[in-house]
Design a protein around this motif. Structure first.
Motif, PDB file in Angstrom:
ATOM      1  N   UNK A  20       0.782  -1.285  -0.084  1.00  0.00           N
ATOM      2  CA  UNK A  20      -0.050   0.016  -0.012  1.00  0.00           C
ATOM      3  C   UNK A  20       0.881   1.359   0.048  1.00  0.00           C
ATOM      4  N   UNK A  21       1.938   1.318   0.766  1.00  0.00           N
ATOM      5  CA  UNK A  21       2.630   2.642   1.092  1.00  0.00           C
ATOM      6  C   UNK A  21       4.175   2.082   0.855  1.00  0.00           C
ATOM      7  N   UNK A  22       4.762   1.502  -0.106  1.00  0.00           N
ATOM      8  CA  UNK A  22       5.998   1.170  -0.338  1.00  0.00           C
ATOM      9  C   UNK A  22       7.176   2.382  -0.277  1.00  0.00           C
ATOM     10  N   UNK A  23       6.744   3.519  -0.374  1.00  0.00           N
ATOM     11  CA  UNK A  23       7.539   4.773   0.013  1.00  0.00           C
ATOM     12  C   UNK A  23       7.943   5.086   1.564  1.00  0.00           C
ATOM     13  N   UNK A  24       6.996   4.391   2.196  1.00  0.00           N
ATOM     14  CA  UNK A  24       7.121   4.556   3.576  1.00  0.00           C
ATOM     15  C   UNK A  24       7.666   3.289   4.408  1.00  0.00           C
ATOM     16  N   UNK A  25       7.116   2.075   4.255  1.00  0.00           N
ATOM     17  CA  UNK A  25       7.416   0.868   4.771  1.00  0.00           C
ATOM     18  C   UNK A  25       8.383   0.167   3.879  1.00  0.00           C
ATOM     19  N   UNK A  26       9.124  -0.957   4.513  1.00  0.00           N
ATOM     20  CA  UNK A  26       9.621  -1.849   3.744  1.00  0.00           C
ATOM     21  C   UNK A  26      10.136  -3.222   4.801  1.00  0.00           C
ATOM     22  N   UNK A  27      10.073  -4.368   4.358  1.00  0.00           N
ATOM     23  CA  UNK A  27      10.206  -5.209   5.258  1.00  0.00           C
ATOM     24  C   UNK A  27      11.528  -5.683   5.387  1.00  0.00           C
ATOM     25  N   UNK A  28      12.126  -5.548   6.548  1.00  0.00           N
ATOM     26  CA  UNK A  28      13.691  -5.745   6.852  1.00  0.00           C
ATOM     27  C   UNK A  28      14.152  -7.246   6.545  1.00  0.00           C
ATOM     28  N   UNK A  29      15.525  -7.487   6.663  1.00  0.00           N
ATOM     29  CA  UNK A  29      16.026  -8.983   6.565  1.00  0.00           C
ATOM     30  C   UNK A  29      15.776  -9.921   7.746  1.00  0.00           C
ATOM     31  N   UNK A  30      15.070  -9.236   8.921  1.00  0.00           N
ATOM     32  CA  UNK A  30      14.457  -9.916   9.796  1.00  0.00           C
ATOM     33  C   UNK A  30      12.999 -10.234   9.483  1.00  0.00           C
ATOM     34  N   UNK A  31      12.460  -9.826   8.639  1.00  0.00           N
ATOM     35  CA  UNK A  31      11.098 -10.122   8.312  1.00  0.00           C
ATOM     36  C   UNK A  31      10.110  -9.438   9.103  1.00  0.00           C
ATOM     37  N   UNK A  32      10.691  -8.183   9.225  1.00  0.00           N
ATOM     38  CA  UNK A  32       9.534  -7.079  10.103  1.00  0.00           C
ATOM     39  C   UNK A  32       9.504  -5.860   9.457  1.00  0.00           C
ATOM     40  N   UNK A  33       8.348  -5.201   9.384  1.00  0.00           N
ATOM     41  CA  UNK A  33       8.167  -4.010   8.621  1.00  0.00           C
ATOM     42  C   UNK A  33       8.973  -2.953   9.345  1.00  0.00           C
ATOM     43  N   UNK A  34       9.566  -1.893   8.613  1.00  0.00           N
ATOM     44  CA  UNK A  34      10.111  -0.876   9.295  1.00  0.00           C
ATOM     45  C   UNK A  34       9.751   0.528   8.533  1.00  0.00           C
ATOM     46  N   UNK A  35       9.810   1.829   9.257  1.00  0.00           N
ATOM     47  CA  UNK A  35       9.481   2.620   8.422  1.00  0.00           C
ATOM     48  C   UNK A  35      10.969   3.512   7.805  1.00  0.00           C
TER      49      UNK A  35
END
Ligand code: SF4
Length: 61
Positions: A20-35
């Motif tokens: 939905x908001x790929x410029x704000x969030x990404x899923x990091x290497x640990x599999x957790x979303x980060x801002x």
């Protein structure tokens, strides 16, 4: 300015918020979303991402 925050203990890493908001969030290497940018998307789009999270892991701070 309001900033979204992700509760890392609750996030399942499903990636919906990134869809939905790929410029704000990404899923990091640990599999957790980060801002990655609190103002990456407009507020309505970030709100849509918050509403789309199936485990309600995102909130405004
Ligand atoms: S939508 Fe929610 S559970 Fe899924 S990756 Fe984003 S914060 Fe995590």
């Amino acid at each position: 300015m309001k900033s979204p925050v992700v509760d890392a203990d609750t996030c399942t890493g499903c990636g919906l918020c990134v869809d939905v908001a790929g410029a704000t969030f990404e899923v990091n290497d640990d599999g957790i979303a980060v801002v990655i940018a609190a103002d990456g998307d407009d507020e309505d789009t970030i709100q849509e991402a918050i509403d789309s999270c199936p485990v309600e892991a995102i909130a405004w701070a």
